[in-house]
Design a protein around this motif. Structure first.
Motif, PDB file in Angstrom:
ATOM      1  N   GLU A  19       0.830  -1.209   0.000  1.00 48.97           N
ATOM      2  CA  GLU A  19       0.000   0.000   0.000  1.00 48.97           C
ATOM      3  C   GLU A  19       0.863   1.258   0.000  1.00 48.97           C
ATOM      4  O   GLU A  19       2.050   1.229   0.375  1.00 48.97           O
ATOM      5  CB  GLU A  19      -0.897   0.019   1.242  1.00 48.97           C
ATOM      6  CG  GLU A  19      -2.039  -0.962   1.195  1.00 48.97           C
ATOM      7  CD  GLU A  19      -3.172  -0.507   0.281  1.00 48.97           C
ATOM      8  OE1 GLU A  19      -3.054   0.571  -0.341  1.00 48.97           O
ATOM      9  OE2 GLU A  19      -4.177  -1.238   0.205  1.00 48.97           O
ATOM     10  N   GLN A  20       0.244   2.375  -0.416  1.00 48.06           N
ATOM     11  CA  GLN A  20       0.863   3.689  -0.277  1.00 48.06           C
ATOM     12  C   GLN A  20       0.796   4.080   1.194  1.00 48.06           C
ATOM     13  O   GLN A  20      -0.270   4.070   1.802  1.00 48.06           O
ATOM     14  CB  GLN A  20       0.114   4.702  -1.143  1.00 48.06           C
ATOM     15  CG  GLN A  20       0.199   4.376  -2.617  1.00 48.06           C
ATOM     16  CD  GLN A  20      -0.688   5.262  -3.484  1.00 48.06           C
ATOM     17  OE1 GLN A  20      -0.622   5.208  -4.687  1.00 48.06           O
ATOM     18  NE2 GLN A  20      -1.514   6.080  -2.861  1.00 48.06           N
ATOM     19  N   LEU A  21       1.949   4.432   1.762  1.00 48.48           N
ATOM     20  CA  LEU A  21       2.019   4.709   3.190  1.00 48.48           C
ATOM     21  C   LEU A  21       1.975   6.203   3.497  1.00 48.48           C
ATOM     22  O   LEU A  21       2.111   6.596   4.657  1.00 48.48           O
ATOM     23  CB  LEU A  21       3.296   4.094   3.772  1.00 48.48           C
ATOM     24  CG  LEU A  21       3.446   2.577   3.603  1.00 48.48           C
ATOM     25  CD1 LEU A  21       4.738   2.093   4.243  1.00 48.48           C
ATOM     26  CD2 LEU A  21       2.250   1.839   4.196  1.00 48.48           C
ATOM     27  N   GLU A  22       1.812   7.024   2.473  1.00 52.96           N
ATOM     28  CA  GLU A  22       1.679   8.463   2.698  1.00 52.96           C
ATOM     29  C   GLU A  22       0.781   9.053   1.618  1.00 52.96           C
ATOM     30  O   GLU A  22       0.577   8.454   0.555  1.00 52.96           O
ATOM     31  CB  GLU A  22       3.053   9.138   2.679  1.00 52.96           C
ATOM     32  CG  GLU A  22       3.830   8.970   1.396  1.00 52.96           C
ATOM     33  CD  GLU A  22       5.199   9.627   1.460  1.00 52.96           C
ATOM     34  OE1 GLU A  22       5.414  10.445   2.365  1.00 52.96           O
ATOM     35  OE2 GLU A  22       6.040   9.334   0.591  1.00 52.96           O
ATOM     36  N   ASP A  23       0.251  10.219   1.904  1.00 51.92           N
ATOM     37  CA  ASP A  23      -0.622  10.907   0.963  1.00 51.92           C
ATOM     38  C   ASP A  23       0.209  11.390  -0.225  1.00 51.92           C
ATOM     39  O   ASP A  23       1.208  12.102  -0.039  1.00 51.92           O
ATOM     40  CB  ASP A  23      -1.286  12.105   1.649  1.00 51.92           C
ATOM     41  CG  ASP A  23      -2.375  12.728   0.798  1.00 51.92           C
ATOM     42  OD1 ASP A  23      -2.308  12.604  -0.443  1.00 51.92           O
ATOM     43  OD2 ASP A  23      -3.284  13.358   1.376  1.00 51.92           O
ATOM     44  N   PRO A  24      -0.158  10.981  -1.460  1.00 53.71           N
ATOM     45  CA  PRO A  24       0.610  11.415  -2.637  1.00 53.71           C
ATOM     46  C   PRO A  24       0.754  12.933  -2.721  1.00 53.71           C
ATOM     47  O   PRO A  24       1.758  13.444  -3.227  1.00 53.71           O
ATOM     48  CB  PRO A  24      -0.205  10.868  -3.805  1.00 53.71           C
ATOM     49  CG  PRO A  24      -0.940   9.692  -3.232  1.00 53.71           C
ATOM     50  CD  PRO A  24      -1.255  10.072  -1.825  1.00 53.71           C
ATOM     51  N   LYS A  25      -0.230  13.688  -2.216  1.00 54.93           N
ATOM     52  CA  LYS A  25      -0.172  15.150  -2.267  1.00 54.93           C
ATOM     53  C   LYS A  25       0.936  15.700  -1.385  1.00 54.93           C
ATOM     54  O   LYS A  25       1.468  16.773  -1.634  1.00 54.93           O
ATOM     55  CB  LYS A  25      -1.518  15.740  -1.837  1.00 54.93           C
ATOM     56  CG  LYS A  25      -2.682  15.364  -2.754  1.00 54.93           C
ATOM     57  CD  LYS A  25      -3.986  15.915  -2.214  1.00 54.93           C
ATOM     58  CE  LYS A  25      -5.164  15.489  -3.084  1.00 54.93           C
ATOM     59  NZ  LYS A  25      -6.459  15.964  -2.519  1.00 54.93           N
ATOM     60  N   GLU A  26       1.245  14.958  -0.324  1.00 54.15           N
ATOM     61  CA  GLU A  26       2.253  15.437   0.615  1.00 54.15           C
ATOM     62  C   GLU A  26       3.620  14.792   0.411  1.00 54.15           C
ATOM     63  O   GLU A  26       4.583  15.143   1.088  1.00 54.15           O
ATOM     64  CB  GLU A  26       1.776  15.161   2.050  1.00 54.15           C
ATOM     65  CG  GLU A  26       0.456  15.859   2.395  1.00 54.15           C
ATOM     66  CD  GLU A  26      -0.022  15.503   3.783  1.00 54.15           C
ATOM     67  OE1 GLU A  26       0.693  14.745   4.476  1.00 54.15           O
ATOM     68  OE2 GLU A  26      -1.109  15.986   4.174  1.00 54.15           O
ATOM     69  N   ALA A  27       3.674  13.844  -0.533  1.00 50.72           N
ATOM     70  CA  ALA A  27       4.939  13.129  -0.743  1.00 50.72           C
ATOM     71  C   ALA A  27       5.957  14.026  -1.431  1.00 50.72           C
ATOM     72  O   ALA A  27       5.634  14.790  -2.341  1.00 50.72           O
ATOM     73  CB  ALA A  27       4.686  11.889  -1.602  1.00 50.72           C
ATOM     74  N   LYS A  28       7.196  13.926  -0.977  1.00 52.76           N
ATOM     75  CA  LYS A  28       8.295  14.641  -1.613  1.00 52.76           C
ATOM     76  C   LYS A  28       9.039  13.642  -2.491  1.00 52.76           C
ATOM     77  O   LYS A  28       9.863  12.859  -2.016  1.00 52.76           O
ATOM     78  CB  LYS A  28       9.222  15.246  -0.569  1.00 52.76           C
ATOM     79  CG  LYS A  28       8.542  16.299   0.305  1.00 52.76           C
ATOM     80  CD  LYS A  28       9.480  16.843   1.364  1.00 52.76           C
ATOM     81  CE  LYS A  28       8.788  17.892   2.231  1.00 52.76           C
ATOM     82  NZ  LYS A  28       9.675  18.407   3.298  1.00 52.76           N
ATOM     83  N   GLY A  29       8.687  13.641  -3.754  1.00 49.34           N
ATOM     84  CA  GLY A  29       9.278  12.655  -4.654  1.00 49.34           C
ATOM     85  C   GLY A  29       8.413  11.413  -4.704  1.00 49.34           C
ATOM     86  O   GLY A  29       7.179  11.485  -4.733  1.00 49.34           O
ATOM     87  N   MET A  30       9.061  10.249  -4.693  1.00 41.48           N
ATOM     88  CA  MET A  30       8.370   8.973  -4.819  1.00 41.48           C
ATOM     89  C   MET A  30       7.507   8.686  -3.595  1.00 41.48           C
ATOM     90  O   MET A  30       7.951   8.847  -2.457  1.00 41.48           O
ATOM     91  CB  MET A  30       9.411   7.855  -4.992  1.00 41.48           C
ATOM     92  CG  MET A  30       8.822   6.509  -5.362  1.00 41.48           C
ATOM     93  SD  MET A  30       8.077   6.570  -6.985  1.00 41.48           S
ATOM     94  CE  MET A  30       6.872   5.275  -6.764  1.00 41.48           C
ATOM     95  N   VAL A  31       6.242   8.284  -3.819  1.00 39.56           N
ATOM     96  CA  VAL A  31       5.351   7.954  -2.710  1.00 39.56           C
ATOM     97  C   VAL A  31       5.890   6.728  -1.976  1.00 39.56           C
ATOM     98  O   VAL A  31       6.236   5.720  -2.596  1.00 39.56           O
ATOM     99  CB  VAL A  31       3.928   7.651  -3.222  1.00 39.56           C
ATOM    100  CG1 VAL A  31       3.022   7.226  -2.066  1.00 39.56           C
ATOM    101  CG2 VAL A  31       3.354   8.869  -3.921  1.00 39.56           C
ATOM    102  N   LYS A  32       5.970   6.827  -0.663  1.00 40.31           N
ATOM    103  CA  LYS A  32       6.465   5.707   0.136  1.00 40.31           C
ATOM    104  C   LYS A  32       5.432   4.584   0.139  1.00 40.31           C
ATOM    105  O   LYS A  32       4.240   4.823   0.341  1.00 40.31           O
ATOM    106  CB  LYS A  32       6.741   6.174   1.562  1.00 40.31           C
ATOM    107  CG  LYS A  32       7.370   5.109   2.438  1.00 40.31           C
ATOM    108  CD  LYS A  32       7.652   5.659   3.837  1.00 40.31           C
ATOM    109  CE  LYS A  32       8.269   4.583   4.724  1.00 40.31           C
ATOM    110  NZ  LYS A  32       8.515   5.088   6.101  1.00 40.31           N
ATOM    111  N   ARG A  33       5.908   3.358  -0.101  1.00 39.31           N
ATOM    112  CA  ARG A  33       5.033   2.181  -0.087  1.00 39.31           C
ATOM    113  C   ARG A  33       5.664   1.084   0.762  1.00 39.31           C
ATOM    114  O   ARG A  33       6.877   1.046   0.945  1.00 39.31           O
ATOM    115  CB  ARG A  33       4.789   1.643  -1.510  1.00 39.31           C
ATOM    116  CG  ARG A  33       3.951   2.542  -2.403  1.00 39.31           C
ATOM    117  CD  ARG A  33       3.784   1.910  -3.772  1.00 39.31           C
ATOM    118  NE  ARG A  33       2.902   2.669  -4.657  1.00 39.31           N
ATOM    119  CZ  ARG A  33       3.285   3.692  -5.398  1.00 39.31           C
ATOM    120  NH1 ARG A  33       4.554   4.084  -5.376  1.00 39.31           N
ATOM    121  NH2 ARG A  33       2.419   4.324  -6.171  1.00 39.31           N
TER     122      ARG A  33
END
Length: 866
Positions: A91-105
């Motif tokens: 799963e995506q572990l952070e909000d894509p809007k708040e991600a800096k670069g690659m979304v953490k999964r």
């Protein structure tokens, strides 16, 4: 998967995660889809019937790809797990809007055959077991758990065949083993269709210490360590519902291996593999899923403890005698949901509002159940009643906090009752007043502007807006209205005043939803503190449910309470096969008695096929099992000893997986009984020796009967078509003849299905063949041959003077996987021809060479008179 590629950051992340889960399908979350790549995509698309596409289609090496919508993923995961695969959920572990670069999964859960928690309507009464095995020197530590209920059981074995048998008995789907487990054992487990997971615990977990606190044996403790560590590392969530491991020893229960359970059709019909037509199908009148699961456990392990059995019988009799109280009890139990699995979901954190309402509904039945038990006013019932905790604090918390009809989601609000939390009530008041203000504003603006069809609306993109049709937009006060959106037939506007109110309303809605979820989590955590109490209550209610089920079927089918006797005698008057009786109906079923005094250990049963010999033998075994789980039994009266083991040799089936023929399986099962039975065991042998030549089979059958008589002394029902064996009753003191009666009427065979003393006078084989519809000319020829054979001098059977040596040799050869049935084998005149044929490599011969070889063999065969 390619060794070296120029991957995007996302594919680099995928490959990094996949590296840790090479044996699982990786469901990688991208937006609203779970995607699979490379080999996962190729194989997954085939199994799940998905369209296989590619990422970077125009690249020299496009990446195979397929995906499933996240909202439908459970169905696809279920398919893969049912087929024996693992699925890693990324799963995506952070909000894509708040991600800096690659979304953490990251992996949030690994779903495996042994840890699957999806509840199917037809599986609520089934356990799903995950096992673990650890070998210490010559001891096999064996533990297993049902993750959904938190039960943990552990034992030890000294032989790997016992491990395999237990895996089959509990119908295990997955087993965790150490990396050093011998490959030969891994292969044998794989042949059983069980997924083998090789794992090493990553660290010492507190949960392991809790579950294993009562264990001393090294192998058992290590098995529990592997089991619980695997659960923690795959589930990645709280396992607060795990219970302290219960140690069990197989020889403390009536032992039956999986073939016995299959032969007696305890759980699955031999005909179609269904539950219908089995003993559990007959006995299961439980009102709860917990009761149905407990009944299966009792059937798997009937008791040896006379005191426990008599306690169960006493409760069944009380419930049987009190119809009205029993009916009330059933009504209340019907409203009890699956408390064991509800406790599991609370521990996992995936419980929702409806689950909590089910929990409260269930707990509210407990005071009513206790009142019924109190009304019975029996000491043994009162003891049970005092053990039932109604968990009143849990009920009060749920009633105060959760609305009566909550939504499935716990993150979208409308879950918590008004009045439970002051801050939440304030938010709701703000939302309510805000929406009232919006309605008032719409009326006010209609009057000020003179636009009667002006309306205020809302959508998630633009928020609140004032909508005016194109025909009226000239009347809009430009100094206050700001254009927001143009539609085909209308314009939408906002005002500073409207935006301010919107901010207050939406802020209250957002904060309200977040607060509701926080409150729900707090409520769930409070209830989590009571999980042990809920689990204990569930066990007691399940116990009560099974016993009321016994009372129901005992009343319905007129069963009687069996008496347990100290000496090895069986006195069953007018016994019935419970399942056959239910199918045929009581009026059509013909009961039969089983009478064996302490000095009689073997009933030699003769009679025609289809006359009911197998039913008669199974009938006794099922009566014994029912008696030793505490149920009443189908008979007029019943006196039985407590048996320690049941062995069967019934039916004819090759063991294709092991490469054993029907006869080899027959000999191996017979050998198991001869080696391990005691005078307190029950043996059912149906047509031993029929899988080989007549004289060989008869010799083996006689030797086995003699061995049972002279060395084993177990209660044995031995059916046979070798009528010559009936003479053994005159020479062996523990053998007695009985037969299933049949008669001829106008040349037709009539089965009487009645077991009488003495041997049968005829086999009636040709009559049975006639019933099967064989051609008349064939039957006439068979009758002529039979008449000729009957004119020959009869064969005689005499007990051997060296019984022990003869029979022991047979047993030893069966153990070694072959049987030498002749001490001095006669030479076969065709051995030379067979050797030539075996040596010929037909694939390398020309057609002419093959024809020449065939002609040569034919000539030699003719010379030998073949």
């Amino acid at each position: 998967m390619p060794q070296k590629t120029k991957d995007t950051p996302m594919m680099q992340q995928y490959l990094s995660i996949k590296k840790d889960y090479p044996d699982a399908f990786l469901f990688y979350r991208i937006g609203d889809f779970y995607e699979m790549f490379y080999d996962d995509a190729i194989k997954g698309s085939q199994i799940l019937e998905l369209t296989l596409t590619a990422r970077n289609k125009n690249a020299p090496d496009p990446i195979p790809m397929c995906g499933v919508p996240h909202h439908a993923a459970d169905n696809y995961i279920e398919i893969l797990v049912d087929k024996g695969y693992k699925v890693a959920i990324c799963e995506q572990l952070e909000d894509p809007k708040e991600a800096k670069g690659m979304v953490k999964r990251g992996i949030i859960k690994l779903v495996t055959p042994g840890t699957n928690l999806e509840d199917k309507p037809n599986q609520s009464k089934e356990n799903n077991y995950l096992a673990a095995l650890f070998v210490n020197k010559k001891t096999f530590g064996f533990a297993y758990t049902d993750l959904s209920t938190g039960e943990v059981n552990v034992t030890s074995f000294v032989d790997f065949s016992q491990v395999k048998n237990e895996l089959l008995n509990i119908r295990c789907k997955e087993i965790v083993v150490a990396n050093n487990l011998a490959e030969q054992w891994i292969k044998q487990i794989n042949k059983l269709g069980i997924l083998v997971s090789r794992e090493e615990p990553q660290k010492d977990y507190a949960e392991v210490a809790f579950v294993a606190q009562s264990l001393k044996a090294v192998a058992a403790k290590q098995a529990v360590k592997y089991l619980i560590s695997y659960l923690i590392e795959t589930q990645k969530r709280s396992l607060a519902h795990l219970q302290i491991a219960k140690v069990y020893t197989a020889n403390k229960y009536l032992q039956m291996d999986h073939t016995v359970q299959n032969n007696l059709e305890l759980f699955r019909s031999l005909r179609n593999g269904d539950k219908s037509g089995t003993l559990v199908w007959l006995l299961d009148e439980a009102k709860t899923a917990m009761g149905s699961r407990l009944l299966k456990k009792w059937l798997q392990r009937p008791l040896l403890d006379r005191q426990q059995l008599q306690q169960r019988q006493a409760i069944v009799q009380i419930l049987l005698d009190n119809f009205f109280q029993r009916s009330s009890l059933q009504d209340y139990l019907t409203k009890v949901y699956d408390l064991e699995r509800l406790a599991g979901r609370i521990a996992f954190g995936n419980v929702n509002g409806r689950d909590l309402i089910q929990l409260a509904t269930s707990l509210k039945q407990v005071p009513k159940i206790k009142a019924v038990l109190r009304d019975l006013n029996e000491p043994i019932i009162n003891d049970l009643m005092t053990q039932l905790s109604d968990c009143q604090s849990v009920v009060e918390l749920i009633q105060q906090a959760i609305v009566d009809d909550p939504p499935i989601s716990v993150t979208e609000g409308n879950l918590i009752r008004s009045g439970y939390n002051q801050q939440l009530d304030q938010y709701r008041e703000a939302m309510k007043n805000g929406k009232t203000w919006i309605a008032q504003l719409q009326t006010q603006e209609q009057k000020v502007t003179g636009i009667k069809n002006l309306k205020i609306g809302f959508n998630r993109v633009f928020g609140y807006y004032i909508e005016v049709t194109n025909a009226n937009k000239d009347q809009v006060p430009a100094e206050r209205y700001q254009r927001k959106q143009t539609l085909t037939n209308a314009e939408r506007y906002i005002t500073p005043e409207l935006k301010e109110k919107e901010r207050l309303i939406l802020e209250a809605e957002d904060k309200s939803t977040v607060l509701e979820h926080q409150l729900f989590v707090q409520i769930r955590d409070q209830i989590k503190q009571q999980i042990a109490l809920i689990q204990s209550l569930a066990q007691k209610l399940a116990f009560l449910d099974v016993l009321q089920s016994f009372a129901v079927i005992s009343e319905r089918y007129h069963y009687v309470q069996p008496q347990f006797v100290e000496d090895q005698q069986i006195q069953i008057v007018d016994g019935r096969h419970p399942v056959v009786e239910k199918v045929l109906g009581k009026q059509k079923y013909i009961p039969n008695s089983v009478q064996m005094d302490a000095d009689t250990s073997i009933l030699l049963i003769t009679g025609p096929n289809m006359s009911g010999k197998s039913t008669y033998m199974r009938q006794l075994a099922l009566i014994v099992i029912m008696a030793q789980i505490g149920c009443f039994v189908p008979a007029a009266t019943a006196k039985v000893p407590i048996f320690d083991h049941i062995f069967t040799r019934i039916g004819a089936a090759d063991d294709l997986i092991s490469g054993n023929s029907t006869f080899m399986v027959e000999m191996m099962e017979a050998n198991d009984a001869l080696q391990h039975a005691t005078p307190h065991s029950l043996i059912i042998f149906d047509e031993i020796g029929r899988g080989t030549a007549t004289y060989d089979g008869m010799a083996l059958a006689q030797a086995i009967v003699e061995y049972l008589n002279n060395h084993v002394h177990a209660k044995t029902l031995f059916s046979t078509h070798y009528h010559e064996l009936t003479a053994l009753a005159d020479k062996l003191k523990e053998v007695q003849n009985v037969h299933v009666d049949a008669t001829e009427e106008n040349g037709q065979l009539v089965f009487l299905h009645k077991v009488l003393p003495g041997p049968a006078d005829k086999s009636y084989g040709i009559h049975v063949a006639k019933l099967a519809g064989l051609p008349p000319s064939l039957l006439q020829r068979a009758q002529k041959i039979l008449d000729q054979l009957e004119q020959q001098p009869p064969r005689t059977v005499t007990p051997t003077t060296n019984q022990e040596t003869t029979t022991t040799q047979v047993i030893a050869e069966a153990q070694n996987g072959q049987l030498s049935l002749f001490n001095e084998p006669q030479p076969n005149p065709y051995d030379g021809l067979l050797q030539q044929l075996k040596a010929a490599n037909l694939l390398k011969m020309t057609p002419l060479e093959s024809m020449n070889l065939l002609a040569k063999l034919q000539d030699e065969l003719a010379q030998k008179g073949g």
